[in-house]
Design a protein around this motif. Structure first.
Motif, short mmCIF file in Angstrom:
data_model
loop_
_atom_site.label_atom_id
_atom_site.label_comp_id
_atom_site.label_asym_id
_atom_site.label_seq_id
_atom_site.Cartn_x
_atom_site.Cartn_y
_atom_site.Cartn_z
N SER A 293 6.43 -3.79 -3.44
CA SER A 293 7.71 -3.69 -2.75
C SER A 293 8.84 -3.74 -3.76
O SER A 293 8.88 -4.65 -4.60
CB SER A 293 7.88 -4.82 -1.73
OG SER A 293 6.95 -4.69 -0.68
N TYR A 294 9.74 -2.77 -3.66
CA TYR A 294 10.88 -2.70 -4.57
C TYR A 294 12.18 -2.90 -3.78
O TYR A 294 12.32 -2.40 -2.65
CB TYR A 294 10.93 -1.34 -5.27
CG TYR A 294 9.87 -1.18 -6.33
CD1 TYR A 294 10.09 -1.62 -7.63
CD2 TYR A 294 8.64 -0.60 -6.04
CE1 TYR A 294 9.11 -1.48 -8.61
CE2 TYR A 294 7.66 -0.46 -7.01
CZ TYR A 294 7.90 -0.90 -8.29
OH TYR A 294 6.94 -0.77 -9.25
N ALA A 295 13.09 -3.63 -4.40
CA ALA A 295 14.42 -3.82 -3.82
C ALA A 295 15.36 -2.79 -4.43
O ALA A 295 15.73 -2.89 -5.61
CB ALA A 295 14.93 -5.23 -4.09
N VAL A 296 15.72 -1.76 -3.65
CA VAL A 296 16.65 -0.74 -4.15
C VAL A 296 18.06 -1.16 -3.75
O VAL A 296 18.32 -1.52 -2.61
CB VAL A 296 16.31 0.67 -3.60
CG1 VAL A 296 14.92 1.10 -4.05
CG2 VAL A 296 16.40 0.72 -2.09
N LEU B 150 5.19 -10.45 -5.23
CA LEU B 150 6.57 -10.60 -4.78
C LEU B 150 7.37 -9.33 -5.04
O LEU B 150 7.05 -8.56 -5.95
CB LEU B 150 7.23 -11.79 -5.50
CG LEU B 150 6.58 -13.15 -5.23
CD1 LEU B 150 7.11 -14.20 -6.20
CD2 LEU B 150 6.82 -13.58 -3.78
N PRO B 151 8.43 -9.09 -4.25
CA PRO B 151 9.25 -7.90 -4.47
C PRO B 151 10.02 -7.99 -5.78
O PRO B 151 10.42 -9.08 -6.21
CB PRO B 151 10.19 -7.88 -3.26
CG PRO B 151 10.23 -9.29 -2.78
CD PRO B 151 8.90 -9.89 -3.10
N VAL B 152 10.22 -6.83 -6.40
CA VAL B 152 10.96 -6.77 -7.66
C VAL B 152 12.08 -5.73 -7.54
O VAL B 152 12.08 -4.89 -6.64
CB VAL B 152 10.06 -6.42 -8.86
CG1 VAL B 152 9.03 -7.51 -9.08
CG2 VAL B 152 9.37 -5.08 -8.64
N GLY C 292 8.87 -16.05 6.95
CA GLY C 292 7.61 -15.34 6.75
C GLY C 292 7.21 -14.46 7.90
O GLY C 292 6.05 -14.09 8.01
N ALA C 293 8.13 -14.08 8.78
CA ALA C 293 7.75 -13.30 9.95
C ALA C 293 7.91 -11.81 9.75
O ALA C 293 7.74 -11.04 10.67
CB ALA C 293 8.60 -13.73 11.16
N ALA C 294 8.23 -11.36 8.55
CA ALA C 294 8.39 -9.93 8.29
C ALA C 294 7.04 -9.34 7.93
O ALA C 294 6.72 -9.15 6.77
CB ALA C 294 9.38 -9.72 7.15
N ARG C 295 6.25 -9.04 8.92
CA ARG C 295 4.88 -8.65 8.66
C ARG C 295 4.76 -7.13 8.59
O ARG C 295 5.15 -6.42 9.50
CB ARG C 295 3.96 -9.18 9.75
CG ARG C 295 4.21 -10.66 10.02
CD ARG C 295 3.11 -11.26 10.83
NE ARG C 295 1.91 -11.36 10.02
CZ ARG C 295 0.77 -11.81 10.50
NH1 ARG C 295 0.68 -12.16 11.73
NH2 ARG C 295 -0.29 -11.88 9.73
N ALA C 296 4.21 -6.64 7.51
CA ALA C 296 4.03 -5.20 7.37
C ALA C 296 3.11 -4.71 8.47
O ALA C 296 2.09 -5.32 8.79
CB ALA C 296 3.42 -4.88 6.00
N GLY D 265 -3.18 -4.47 -0.40
CA GLY D 265 -1.93 -4.98 -0.94
C GLY D 265 -0.81 -4.94 0.05
O GLY D 265 -1.00 -4.81 1.26
N GLY D 266 0.41 -5.05 -0.45
CA GLY D 266 1.58 -5.10 0.42
C GLY D 266 1.89 -6.52 0.84
O GLY D 266 1.28 -7.49 0.39
N GLY D 267 2.87 -6.65 1.72
CA GLY D 267 3.25 -7.96 2.23
C GLY D 267 4.10 -8.78 1.28
O GLY D 267 4.24 -10.00 1.46
N GLU D 268 4.70 -8.15 0.27
CA GLU D 268 5.47 -8.91 -0.72
C GLU D 268 6.70 -9.57 -0.10
O GLU D 268 7.08 -10.69 -0.51
CB GLU D 268 5.89 -8.00 -1.88
CG GLU D 268 4.76 -7.56 -2.78
CD GLU D 268 4.04 -6.32 -2.29
OE1 GLU D 268 3.08 -5.89 -2.94
OE2 GLU D 268 4.45 -5.77 -1.24
N VAL D 269 7.34 -8.90 0.85
CA VAL D 269 8.51 -9.51 1.49
C VAL D 269 8.09 -10.73 2.31
O VAL D 269 8.74 -11.77 2.30
CB VAL D 269 9.25 -8.47 2.36
CG1 VAL D 269 10.37 -9.13 3.17
CG2 VAL D 269 9.82 -7.35 1.49
#
Length: 930
Positions: free
Chosen positions: A483-486, A623-625, A392-396, A301-305
């Motif tokens: 991924s969470y947006a705090v 997707l991030p939430v 789309g270049a923000a790669r985990a 998993g991951g990569g939501e951003v």
């Protein structure tokens, strides 16, 4: 020892500078002779063999693990290796048979299997024991090593003694590697082994994902023991006995001066005076090791951003509704044409796209910045780590590096010659020297198994066989990361948690190093800093609707890498695993994301493991939430990072399906796992097609199933499953251009010959169909770009390529070890090309792309585009297609694809021809059951 001779080749880049003077002179003989005197502990050759517990495989269990079992080398052995290429005993002896299967499989018979594998029967045959020892003089455990491969066969009369022996044997074979990775897991590799760029990259890769304190590591032990009752307490006792064995070997090797030579080369020990220390291992070291293995191989998993950025690019080009449709068609999260491991028609819905997504926190365009990890002496974030990312270049860090070619082929007894199931399976952990895995047999109270384990975690066999069953795993990759947006408040290091402004937890690791003999890097220092929240570590910063946020990454195995120990304990327990349901029950205790395969003499089985969090209604796992209570995992407790998980019945599982194939492909219908590219063409199809043919014909044997695996391991997926359709377009009218026509002829001949990348003869270092292979390697990236970029536009095309690379040919740089890693055709645009070309040809496509792209959907225009790019590719020279690197000269096609055992210590091994195959592999067929 052979007589000293002048060195034939002196690799100045890899030979420690301090010793080059010695190696250039005759005094090398004197130096080596002096260092060899305390070469190894005293052991008795021969002696009694390991007791063979109930072994119901009937001599039909085999395994292989290149390059070899022995991963420790004294300073003298390292110097000999680097000067003359000589190898310590059992350091490279499994590499040749492993490599040899690539040419040997067409003539393979059951009788010849052990020409390419080890006999994995329990015990050591009479007269085949190379050594016998009682570690630390104990009377309750014996370690016998076999002559062929040097595998330790550990037999204990007490549980403590058995585990003590397992720890002692592990240190004998992998002490330096274990030490390296306990420091990697703490982000302390450079302080331990020097500031080489590779060391910095390795520790940074894992520290960002698992920035644990010593208290965190100890808490994992305490929690795992507390929640697992008697088995949890037993696992702690086993771990402590194992550590006692490791430390006993450290003391013995230090006193006897036969410890790994890397300790001298990195300044921890003095070769002359023996001054310096090798630190004992402690219980938290095992957690640090487990966190590395879990992060790399078992956390899907991951990569939501990254997903959000490509979705925004699609919506920017097409509008929200059509852009979302286009993006979903490329995402292929539930493609109806994907190859499935569970193919019996059952559905296992998980992480599917909600009809009405809730809580999405998509970043404002152009606002995403990766969180700095590395800080300089002044405490300023390193500029390169804080670059703005878009399209789309923000790669985990780990998400983009995960690669694997673990695979499994399991056929039920109804289709075999003997009536017993046959399995060929194994994990891919990369190619290293020494290997991350080690072989062992453990026999003692409550333990009876042989197989492979990660060095430093080998208190149990993790992948292998029991008395009448065998099991293995492949990386599954289902989504256990969100991924969470705090929302930030007060400053950049406070955030809103349930309405309260809360300080982030700052975790730092300071590393400093002095120049070492091993790498010659200048003295230096830097600090890694991670900001942690209740929703996990901060990975990116951005704005959402103008609000400043930090994007965090939360995975269910975060702070829980040790929890899986009980599952492995169960798999080793012959009183627990007596059939497929017991196997599945054991696998349910493993929280890493793996596909588990099983075979005994009567049954086969499959189970997909991992703690799959139950998400709030309406949350899209892709997707991030927002980090708000309404969108948190159900039952989530931030203090322990525990939540409600989907029950075992909802994980893909099966017993006695006609056959199973797994090559990191989709597990089951509606199981919308994380990886991109699980569409109509996947390398899992290479196994599926071959195994289906075998099953249809019946009479499957160990040899025929092994040959199917080996044949798939040499196939070029693009050439086998996509190239025929491309050529169908190209030849839809006569090809008049002579360059293109000649290229078509070569490609068609290659496809007709099997579309394999294989040598003309063993050891020739030249490919058959070399021109066709060169043409396709050059053509693929050209045709993909020409086919899709005009329709998608540059921004969206680039964004999707950051989600899924265009190509992963054998010569491509990929994965945690870069190029020469073997694994190929896991990630690429083959499904997109396949679906698009079939649509242009007017063929039926289930789950098509949202639009036609090649030539705007015109067959004539598509043909012109393909011919134009084919001509360009045919004109590329080998030096242009294979530009060369630190291993190979430009234009050396075979070398560009070759597999390199990446050194993690002082010993180097030779390259081997490419095979897309597991590192450790078993071939098993049990003849009876308890």
């Amino acid at each position: 020892m052979p007589p000293c001779t002048p060195p034939r080749v002196l690799d100045r880049e890899r030979t420690p500078r301090r010793y080059i003077g010695f190696l250039k002179s005759a005094s090398v003989c004197v130096l080596i002779a002096g260092l060899l005197s305390p070469f190894s502990p005293a052991v008795a050759a021969g002696g009694r063999t390991a007791a063979a517990s109930a072994d119901l495989c009937g001599g039909q269990c085999s395994d292989i693990l290149p390059p070899g079992e022995n991963g420790n080398a004294t300073l003298a052995q390292i110097l000999l290796n680097q000067a003359f290429g000589t190898q310590p005993g059992h350091a490279e002896d499994q590499l040749g048979p492993y490599a040899g299967l690539a040419k040997g499989y067409p003539a393979l018979t059951d009788a010849k299997i052990n020409d390419f594998f080890n006999d994995a029967s329990f015990g050591v045959p009479s007269g085949q024991a190379a050594s016998t020892e009682r570690p630390a003089g104990r009377s309750d455990v014996t370690i016998v090593r076999d002559r062929k491969a040097g595998v330790p066969h550990i037999t204990g009369t007490t549980r403590y003694g058995t585990e003590f022996g397992a720890g002692y044997a592990a240190a004998e074979d992998r002490l330096w590697l274990m030490d390296v990775f306990r420091h990697v897991g703490r982000g302390q590799l450079t302080s331990f082994a020097g500031g080489a760029t590779a060391n910095q990259g390795l520790e940074q890769q894992f520290y960002r994902s698992a920035p644990y304190t010593e208290a965190d590591l100890q808490a994992q032990i305490d929690n795992a023991v507390a929640k697992n009752g008697a088995r949890g307490r037993q696992s702690l006792d086993d771990a402590n006995a194992y550590l006692a064995g490791v430390n006993a070997y450290i003391d013995a090797s230090d006193a006897g001066r036969y410890f790994p030579g890397e300790y001298v080369l990195t300044g921890h020990k003095n070769a002359i005076t023996n001054a310096g220390t090798i630190d004992h291992f402690k219980i938290t070291d095992l957690v640090a090791l487990a966190s590395v293995i879990g992060s790399l191989f078992g956390s899907g998993g991951g990569g939501e951003v990254d997903n959000a950025l490509s979705l925004l690019a699609a919506q920017s080009k097409y509008g929200v509704a059509e852009g979302t449709k286009v993006w979903e068609s490329f995402r292929e999260r539930n493609d109806p044409e994907a190859v499935l491991t569970v193919h019996d028609g059952r559905s296992f819905p998980y992480a599917t796209r909600p009809d009405d997504p809730q809580g999405e926190a998509l970043p404002d365009p152009g606002s995403v910045v990766q969180e700095p990890l590395v800080y300089d002496r002044s405490g300023t974030g390193a500029g390169a780590a804080a670059t703005r990312v878009s399209s789309g270049a923000a790669r985990a860090t780990l998400g983009s590096a995960r690669r694997g070619m673990s695979n499994a082929l399991v056929v039920g007894g109804r289709s075999t010659a003997s009536g017993h199931p046959v399995a060929v399976f194994g994990p891919q952990t990369g190619y290293f020297a020494p290997q991350l895995l080690m072989l062992q047999e453990i026999q003692g109270p409550g333990i009876s198994a042989r197989g492979a384990s990660f060095a430093g975690l080998s208190m149990y066999v993790e992948l292998g066989r029991g008395q009448d069953y065998a099991w293995s795993a492949t990386t599954s990759g289902q989504d256990i990361i969100d991924s969470y947006a705090v929302e930030l408040c007060q400053d950049d290091h406070h955030y809103l948690y349930h309405g309260t402004c809360t300080a982030m937890d700052e975790v730092e690791q300071r590393n400093s190093w002095s120049p070492t003999v091993a790498d010659g890097t200048a003295a230096g220092a830097y600090t890694m800093r991670v900001w942690r929240t209740k929703y996990g570590p901060v990975q990116y910063r951005a704005t959402v609707g103008g609000k400043k946020v930090a994007y965090t990454t939360l995975r269910s195995s975060y702070l829980h890498e040790v929890d899986s120990i009980v599952g492995f304990q169960m798999l080793n327990d012959p009183d627990y695993v007596k059939g497929p349901q017991d196997f599945q029950s054991a696998a349910q205790h493993i929280n890493f994301t793996f596909n588990w395969l099983y075979a005994d003499s009567r049954h086969t089985a499959y189970y997909n493991s991992g703690d799959n969090p139950v998400r709030a209604s309406g949350v899209d796992a892709d997707l991030p939430v927002w980090a708000r209570p309404a969108y948190e995992w159900r039952g989530w407790d931030p203090a322990t990072n525990t939540a409600e998980y989907t029950p075992p019945a909802q994980h893909p599982n099966s017993v006695d399906q006609d056959y199973y194939v797994s090559w990191n492909n989709k597990q089951a219908a509606d199981y919308a796992s994380a990886p991109w590219g699980e569409g109509s063409v996947h390398r899992g199809d290479l196994l599926e097609d071959r195994v289906k043919r075998l099953v249809a014909a019946g009479g499957v044997t160990r040899a025929s199933l092994t040959a199917a695996m080996a044949d798939a391991a040499l196939a070029d997926l693009r050439a086998e499953d996509v190239l025929p359709k491309l050529l169908k377009v190209v030849t839809s009218s006569p090809v008049s251009d002579p360059t293109a026509a000649a290229a078509v002829d070569k490609l068609q001949a290659w496809v007709a010959a099997g579309a394999r990348r294989t040598e003309t003869s063993a050891g020739s270092h030249a490919y058959a169909d070399a021109d066709a292979i060169r043409i396709l390697d050059a053509w693929w990236p050209l045709l993909v770009k020409a086919e899709f970029e005009p329709g998608l536009g540059s921004d969206l095309y680039t964004a999707i390529t950051n989600n899924l690379p265009v190509d992963e040919a054998p010569s491509a740089g990929h994965g945690p070890t870069g190029s020469h890693a073997g694994s190929s055709f896991q990630y690429g645009w083959w499904s997109y090309v396949d679906k698009d070309i079939r649509s242009v040809l007017g063929e039926t496509v289930r789950g098509p792309l949202a639009q036609k792209y090649c030539g705007g959907g015109s067959l004539t225009s598509c043909r012109d585009l393909l011919i134009s790019t084919l001509k360009d590719a045919a004109g590329r020279t080998a030096a242009q297609v294979y530009p060369g690197d630190d291993q190979c000269a430009a234009g050396d096609q075979w070398c560009a694809d070759s597999i390199v055992q990446r050194p993690l210590g002082g010993i180097k091994h030779g390259r081997i021809s490419w095979q897309n195959r597991p590192t450790y592999q078993q071939v098993v067929e049990f003849t009876s059951h308890r």
